[in-house]
Scaffold this motif. Structure first.
Motif, PDB file in Angstrom:
ATOM      1  N   ASP A   1      23.051  12.603  -2.412  1.00 43.32           N
ATOM      2  CA  ASP A   1      22.809  11.738  -3.574  1.00 43.32           C
ATOM      3  C   ASP A   1      23.069  12.792  -4.486  1.00 43.32           C
ATOM      4  O   ASP A   1      22.482  13.516  -5.023  1.00 43.32           O
ATOM      5  N   THR A   2      24.641  12.623  -4.908  1.00 43.98           N
ATOM      6  CA  THR A   2      24.971  13.354  -6.047  1.00 43.98           C
ATOM      7  C   THR A   2      24.309  13.133  -7.367  1.00 43.98           C
ATOM      8  O   THR A   2      24.435  14.313  -8.259  1.00 43.98           O
ATOM      9  N   GLY A   3      23.943  12.069  -7.719  1.00 41.39           N
ATOM     10  CA  GLY A   3      22.943  11.668  -8.830  1.00 41.39           C
ATOM     11  C   GLY A   3      22.008  12.546  -9.219  1.00 41.39           C
ATOM     12  O   GLY A   3      21.733  13.097 -10.190  1.00 41.39           O
TER      13      GLY A   3
ATOM     14  N   ALA B   1      20.650  12.586 -17.299  1.00 40.06           N
ATOM     15  CA  ALA B   1      21.932  12.776 -16.191  1.00 40.06           C
ATOM     16  C   ALA B   1      23.105  12.408 -16.838  1.00 40.06           C
ATOM     17  O   ALA B   1      23.967  13.202 -16.658  1.00 40.06           O
ATOM     18  N   SER B   2      23.159  11.087 -17.304  1.00 36.75           N
ATOM     19  CA  SER B   2      24.435  10.630 -17.772  1.00 36.75           C
ATOM     20  C   SER B   2      25.068  11.407 -18.976  1.00 36.75           C
ATOM     21  O   SER B   2      26.224  11.472 -19.240  1.00 36.75           O
ATOM     22  N   ARG B   3      24.024  11.902 -19.902  1.00 35.42           N
ATOM     23  CA  ARG B   3      24.710  12.670 -21.011  1.00 35.42           C
ATOM     24  C   ARG B   3      25.178  14.159 -20.375  1.00 35.42           C
ATOM     25  O   ARG B   3      26.176  14.265 -20.836  1.00 35.42           O
TER      26      ARG B   3
ATOM     27  N   VAL C   1      29.824  21.213 -16.659  1.00 37.63           N
ATOM     28  CA  VAL C   1      28.795  20.875 -15.829  1.00 37.63           C
ATOM     29  C   VAL C   1      29.191  20.397 -14.593  1.00 37.63           C
ATOM     30  O   VAL C   1      28.777  20.621 -13.464  1.00 37.63           O
ATOM     31  N   ARG C   2      30.147  19.459 -14.703  1.00 41.58           N
ATOM     32  CA  ARG C   2      30.778  18.623 -13.503  1.00 41.58           C
ATOM     33  C   ARG C   2      31.445  19.831 -12.656  1.00 41.58           C
ATOM     34  O   ARG C   2      31.550  19.871 -11.431  1.00 41.58           O
ATOM     35  N   ALA C   3      32.402  20.771 -13.528  1.00 39.09           N
ATOM     36  CA  ALA C   3      32.939  21.682 -12.560  1.00 39.09           C
ATOM     37  C   ALA C   3      32.191  22.597 -11.823  1.00 39.09           C
ATOM     38  O   ALA C   3      32.383  23.039 -10.687  1.00 39.09           O
TER      39      ALA C   3
ATOM     40  N   GLU D   1      23.845   0.620 -20.966  1.00 38.14           N
ATOM     41  CA  GLU D   1      24.184   1.833 -21.969  1.00 38.14           C
ATOM     42  C   GLU D   1      24.794   3.135 -20.996  1.00 38.14           C
ATOM     43  O   GLU D   1      25.674   3.663 -21.153  1.00 38.14           O
ATOM     44  N   ARG D   2      24.027   3.170 -19.864  1.00 40.87           N
ATOM     45  CA  ARG D   2      24.213   4.305 -18.773  1.00 40.87           C
ATOM     46  C   ARG D   2      25.614   4.177 -18.209  1.00 40.87           C
ATOM     47  O   ARG D   2      26.513   4.812 -18.286  1.00 40.87           O
ATOM     48  N   ASP D   3      25.956   2.771 -17.671  1.00 45.22           N
ATOM     49  CA  ASP D   3      27.113   2.514 -17.218  1.00 45.22           C
ATOM     50  C   ASP D   3      28.525   2.745 -18.336  1.00 45.22           C
ATOM     51  O   ASP D   3      29.611   3.198 -17.820  1.00 45.22           O
TER      52      ASP D   3
ATOM     53  N   TYR E   1      22.783  15.808 -11.030  1.00 49.77           N
ATOM     54  CA  TYR E   1      23.027  15.634 -12.471  1.00 49.77           C
ATOM     55  C   TYR E   1      21.648  15.142 -12.918  1.00 49.77           C
ATOM     56  O   TYR E   1      21.339  15.861 -14.336  1.00 49.77           O
ATOM     57  N   ARG E   2      20.702  14.531 -12.376  1.00 50.91           N
ATOM     58  CA  ARG E   2      19.456  14.222 -12.908  1.00 50.91           C
ATOM     59  C   ARG E   2      18.724  15.628 -12.860  1.00 50.91           C
ATOM     60  O   ARG E   2      17.845  15.957 -13.808  1.00 50.91           O
ATOM     61  N   ALA E   3      18.886  16.485 -12.173  1.00 50.45           N
ATOM     62  CA  ALA E   3      18.269  17.901 -12.121  1.00 50.45           C
ATOM     63  C   ALA E   3      18.801  18.922 -13.223  1.00 50.45           C
ATOM     64  O   ALA E   3      17.807  19.423 -13.922  1.00 50.45           O
TER      65      ALA E   3
ATOM     66  N   ARG F   1      28.542   4.523 -20.579  1.00 50.51           N
ATOM     67  CA  ARG F   1      28.868   6.029 -21.060  1.00 50.51           C
ATOM     68  C   ARG F   1      29.462   6.612 -19.877  1.00 50.51           C
ATOM     69  O   ARG F   1      30.699   7.389 -19.803  1.00 50.51           O
ATOM     70  N   ASP F   2      29.102   6.406 -18.644  1.00 50.55           N
ATOM     71  CA  ASP F   2      29.784   6.948 -17.325  1.00 50.55           C
ATOM     72  C   ASP F   2      31.259   6.040 -17.131  1.00 50.55           C
ATOM     73  O   ASP F   2      31.895   7.210 -16.340  1.00 50.55           O
ATOM     74  N   ALA F   3      31.426   5.106 -17.749  1.00 48.53           N
ATOM     75  CA  ALA F   3      32.915   4.683 -17.478  1.00 48.53           C
ATOM     76  C   ALA F   3      33.691   5.052 -18.565  1.00 48.53           C
ATOM     77  O   ALA F   3      34.845   5.121 -18.280  1.00 48.53           O
ATOM     78  N   ALA F   4      33.244   5.500 -19.736  1.00 49.78           N
ATOM     79  CA  ALA F   4      34.137   5.836 -20.629  1.00 49.78           C
ATOM     80  C   ALA F   4      34.361   7.227 -20.968  1.00 49.78           C
ATOM     81  O   ALA F   4      35.217   7.659 -21.439  1.00 49.78           O
ATOM     82  N   ARG F   5      33.643   8.210 -20.329  1.00 48.30           N
ATOM     83  CA  ARG F   5      33.864   9.510 -20.445  1.00 48.30           C
ATOM     84  C   ARG F   5      35.266   9.784 -20.075  1.00 48.30           C
ATOM     85  O   ARG F   5      35.858   9.462 -19.070  1.00 48.30           O
ATOM     86  N   ASP F   6      35.599  11.254 -20.653  1.00 49.68           N
ATOM     87  CA  ASP F   6      37.023  11.755 -20.346  1.00 49.68           C
ATOM     88  C   ASP F   6      37.219  12.205 -18.740  1.00 49.68           C
ATOM     89  O   ASP F   6      38.104  12.144 -18.255  1.00 49.68           O
TER      90      ASP F   6
ATOM     91  N   GLY G   1      27.757   8.622  -5.227  1.00 56.56           N
ATOM     92  CA  GLY G   1      27.761   9.016  -6.773  1.00 56.56           C
ATOM     93  C   GLY G   1      28.926   7.922  -7.727  1.00 56.56           C
ATOM     94  O   GLY G   1      28.686   6.756  -7.634  1.00 56.56           O
ATOM     95  N   ARG G   2      29.625   8.627  -8.565  1.00 57.43           N
ATOM     96  CA  ARG G   2      30.421   7.982  -9.526  1.00 57.43           C
ATOM     97  C   ARG G   2      31.760   8.458  -9.169  1.00 57.43           C
ATOM     98  O   ARG G   2      32.722   7.615  -9.543  1.00 57.43           O
ATOM     99  N   ASP G   3      32.197   9.863  -8.803  1.00 59.32           N
ATOM    100  CA  ASP G   3      33.508  10.127  -8.811  1.00 59.32           C
ATOM    101  C   ASP G   3      33.614  10.755  -7.330  1.00 59.32           C
ATOM    102  O   ASP G   3      34.795  11.551  -7.233  1.00 59.32           O
ATOM    103  N   ILE G   4      33.029  10.154  -6.347  1.00 58.08           N
ATOM    104  CA  ILE G   4      33.285  10.951  -5.043  1.00 58.08           C
ATOM    105  C   ILE G   4      34.579  10.639  -4.339  1.00 58.08           C
ATOM    106  O   ILE G   4      35.365  11.464  -3.970  1.00 58.08           O
TER     107      ILE G   4
END
Ligand code: C5P
Length: 193
Positions: free
Chosen positions: A32-34, A73-75, A82-84, A149-151, A37-39, A153-158, A104-107
């Motif tokens: 669960d890759t979320g 996590a979403s922030r 962080v992702r790298a 709000e979370r979705d 980010y939560r951690a 942010r997750d969909a709009a990030r670069d 996750g979101r980008d698997i």
């Protein structure tokens, strides 16, 4: 050759439940890759330092499931460094023998673009908020606001925004029971395997 199943989708779409059950069905490992980010969000301090030093024990914290942990996590998940810092661990996990399921979101788009099976699990906002409210014992309206709000942010990030891979199979679970959603997901993976 390890077999990889990539499952993406918004919060409370049912992707985690489907991922766990598919892993059990095929005898694969599940990540669960979320939780990564939560951690990182829950550890506090500099999120880049936290991501680079993340330990397996950090994923066992009791406070990772809350709505606040999801927002944190979403922030931190929008920070490229962080992702790298989390890519290698996820890619290594994806090569587990005999196979792995990552959700996750980008698997399907970034972590495992070569995954044999890619699913994008969705459900209507109302259905997702209802499920999460039941799970957390919280107010539906408040959860709905939080999820949107979370979705957004997750969909709009670069970097690695939440979106289906071009070759992902879409699975809308709004009107499906868990069993029905799972039957469809497994049938698709069986066809590929
Ligand atoms: O899936 P979960 O709700 O636990 O994810 C928490 C947050 O972690 C998401 O809202 C998203 O910002 C981030 N995440 C991500 N990429 C992933 C998994 C989660 O950006 N692969």
């Amino acid at each position: 050759m390890p077999f990889t199943i990539a499952i993406d989708g918004p919060a409370a779409s049912g992707k985690g439940t489907i991922a766990r059950a598919m892993a059990r069905h095929f005898g694969f490992s599940h990540l669960d890759t979320g939780l990564l980010y939560r951690a990182v969000g829950a550890l506090g301090g500099d999120p880049i330092v936290a991501a680079r030093g993340l330990q397996p024990a950090d994923l066992e914290r009791d406070d990772l499931r809350s709505a606040e942990a999801g927002q944190a996590a979403s922030r931190v998940a929008a920070i490229p460094e962080v992702r790298a810092a989390l890519v290698d661990f996820q890619r290594r996990f994806a090569r587990s023998e005999p196979g792995a399921v990552l959700d996750g979101r980008d698997i399907g788009t970034v972590i495992c673009p070569e995954a044999e099976v890619k699913l994008y699990v969705t459900a209507s906002d109302q259905v997702r908020a209802g499920r999460r409210a039941l799970e957390l014992g919280a107010d539906v309206a408040q959860i709905l606001t939080e999820l949107r709000e979370r979705d957004a942010r997750d969909a709009a990030r670069d970097v690695a925004p939440m979106r289906p891979a071009d070759d992902a199979i879409m699975l809308d679970t709004s009107d499906l029971t868990i069993e029905q959603a799972l039957t469809q997901a497994i049938a698709h993976a069986e066809r590929v395997r």
